[in-house]
Design a protein around this motif. Structure first.
Motif, PDB file in Angstrom:
ATOM      1  N   LEU A  33      18.500-123.550 134.250  1.00 51.09           N
ATOM      2  CA  LEU A  33      18.426-122.138 134.604  1.00 51.09           C
ATOM      3  C   LEU A  33      18.406-121.332 133.318  1.00 51.09           C
ATOM      4  O   LEU A  33      19.236-121.539 132.429  1.00 51.09           O
ATOM      5  N   LEU A  34      17.460-120.414 133.223  1.00 48.08           N
ATOM      6  CA  LEU A  34      17.322-119.614 132.007  1.00 48.08           C
ATOM      7  C   LEU A  34      17.552-118.135 132.327  1.00 48.08           C
ATOM      8  O   LEU A  34      16.857-117.551 133.158  1.00 48.08           O
ATOM      9  N   ASP A  77      21.651-127.574 134.062  1.00 48.70           N
ATOM     10  CA  ASP A  77      22.370-126.844 133.021  1.00 48.70           C
ATOM     11  C   ASP A  77      21.800-125.439 132.936  1.00 48.70           C
ATOM     12  O   ASP A  77      20.982-125.035 133.761  1.00 48.70           O
ATOM     13  N   TYR A  78      22.243-124.673 131.955  1.00 48.80           N
ATOM     14  CA  TYR A  78      21.743-123.311 131.823  1.00 48.80           C
ATOM     15  C   TYR A  78      21.647-122.915 130.357  1.00 48.80           C
ATOM     16  O   TYR A  78      22.298-123.498 129.484  1.00 48.80           O
ATOM     17  N   LYS A  79      20.813-121.916 130.123  1.00 44.93           N
ATOM     18  CA  LYS A  79      20.662-121.340 128.798  1.00 44.93           C
ATOM     19  C   LYS A  79      20.667-119.822 128.932  1.00 44.93           C
ATOM     20  O   LYS A  79      20.146-119.272 129.907  1.00 44.93           O
ATOM     21  N   ILE A  80      21.263-119.153 127.950  1.00 41.45           N
ATOM     22  CA  ILE A  80      21.239-117.694 127.874  1.00 41.45           C
ATOM     23  C   ILE A  80      20.549-117.321 126.570  1.00 41.45           C
ATOM     24  O   ILE A  80      20.970-117.753 125.493  1.00 41.45           O
ATOM     25  N   ALA A  88      11.204-115.546 125.938  1.00 39.48           N
ATOM     26  CA  ALA A  88      12.287-116.518 126.069  1.00 39.48           C
ATOM     27  C   ALA A  88      11.817-117.770 126.795  1.00 39.48           C
ATOM     28  O   ALA A  88      12.153-118.893 126.410  1.00 39.48           O
ATOM     29  N   ILE A  89      11.027-117.578 127.845  1.00 42.84           N
ATOM     30  CA  ILE A  89      10.533-118.731 128.608  1.00 42.84           C
ATOM     31  C   ILE A  89       9.607-119.584 127.756  1.00 42.84           C
ATOM     32  O   ILE A  89       9.749-120.811 127.691  1.00 42.84           O
ATOM     33  N   ASN A  90       8.652-118.951 127.093  1.00 38.73           N
ATOM     34  CA  ASN A  90       7.691-119.711 126.292  1.00 38.73           C
ATOM     35  C   ASN A  90       8.371-120.457 125.153  1.00 38.73           C
ATOM     36  O   ASN A  90       8.029-121.602 124.856  1.00 38.73           O
ATOM     37  N   ALA A  91       9.342-119.810 124.515  1.00 33.31           N
ATOM     38  CA  ALA A  91      10.058-120.451 123.414  1.00 33.31           C
ATOM     39  C   ALA A  91      10.889-121.629 123.920  1.00 33.31           C
ATOM     40  O   ALA A  91      10.948-122.690 123.283  1.00 33.31           O
TER      41      ALA A  91
END
Length: 267
Positions: A33-34, A77-80, A88-91
């Motif tokens: 999850l981003l 897992d997740y990222k913030i 953010a998605i592309n990176a």
């Protein structure tokens, strides 16, 4: 397989997350999850305080989101990340070797009103990997057919191979459709050749083939999708041609991304 699911913690994003979880169970895939945010502040002294507050609230919400999935045995897992959603998605995709992005659309009335200029449209346009855009209220379990819309122009075996990789575990029939806007003998041959190729190459898959006569491509596909509300629409992005076809006003394309139908764009 690694799936990236961007979220703004809205109901629409949560629905896309449920779709992703159902898909991940079939593919034995992991999910990240981003949450991306763009902090706005007046003074540099406020930056650390505002960022800490945003990330603290996001962390609590994301932990709650992934808890149920982990209890069900899914690897989540997740990222913030600080930055615009598309960036953010592309990176994250680039740095994490993700195979697929699944995200929600916005609104309920079609791409011209709800996706153009939105985060979803930007991600679909710029992503280096396949994207599934999930409309509000759509569920993974409701899909009964995989509808593959083809142009019969420079078709590439790689796209069909990727299609099978992403969807074969669904065990659903494939409806391959092409909208005929005029009589074209070469495209007739191409369509028959594609039919033979797919049946021979993927004998375990169920393919059906349909040519739809219509004055305009968008109208033909639009009419088909009005009668088929339980499908996943698949389109191939061939460099810029897909988006020129989809978004160019001179082509009068009004149909695409019907919000009642999930859309898989394969790169």
């Amino acid at each position: 397989m690694k799936i990236l699911v961007p979220t703004d913690l809205s109901d629409n994003a949560k629905n896309a997350f449920e779709f992703a979880k159902a898909y991940a169970r079939q593919q034995d895939a992991s999910i990240t999850l981003l949450y991306a945010y763009y902090a706005v502040y007046d003074f540099a002294a406020q930056a650390a305080e505002i960022i800490q507050a945003i990330e603290s609230d996001a962390k609590k919400a994301l932990k709650k989101e992934i808890g149920t999935g982990r209890e069900e045995g899914l690897q989540i897992d997740y990222k913030i990340v600080q930055g615009t959603v598309s960036t953010a998605i592309n990176a994250t995709v680039y740095n994490g070797d993700y195979d697929l992005v699944i995200m929600g659309t916005q609104g309920a009335s079609g791409i011209k009103k709800t996706l153009i200029g939105s985060n979803t449209a930007t991600v679909v346009k710029e992503s280096e990997v396949a994207v599934i855009a999930v409309p509000a209220g759509s569920t993974f379990e409701s899909i009964r057919e995989i509808t593959v819309a083809i142009e019969l122009s420079n078709e590439n075996e790689v796209f069909f191979k990727r299609l099978i990789e992403l969807t074969e575990t669904w065990n659903l029939p494939y409806q391959v459709i092409h909208v005929d806007t005029k009589s074209d003998f070469n495209k007739t041959l191409s369509f028959k050749g594609l039919e033979a190729f797919l049946n021979e190459t993927y004998p375990d898959c169920e393919f059906h083939f349909l040519r739809i006569p219509a004055k305009e491509t968008d109208k033909g596909l639009d009419d088909y999708l009005k009668d088929v509300s339980d499908c996943l629409l698949v389109m191939f992005s061939k460099n810029k041609t897909f988006f020129e076809f989809l978004f160019n006003r001179s082509h009068s394309v009004k149909m695409a991304y019907h919000t009642h139908v999930p859309l898989l764009v394969i790169k």
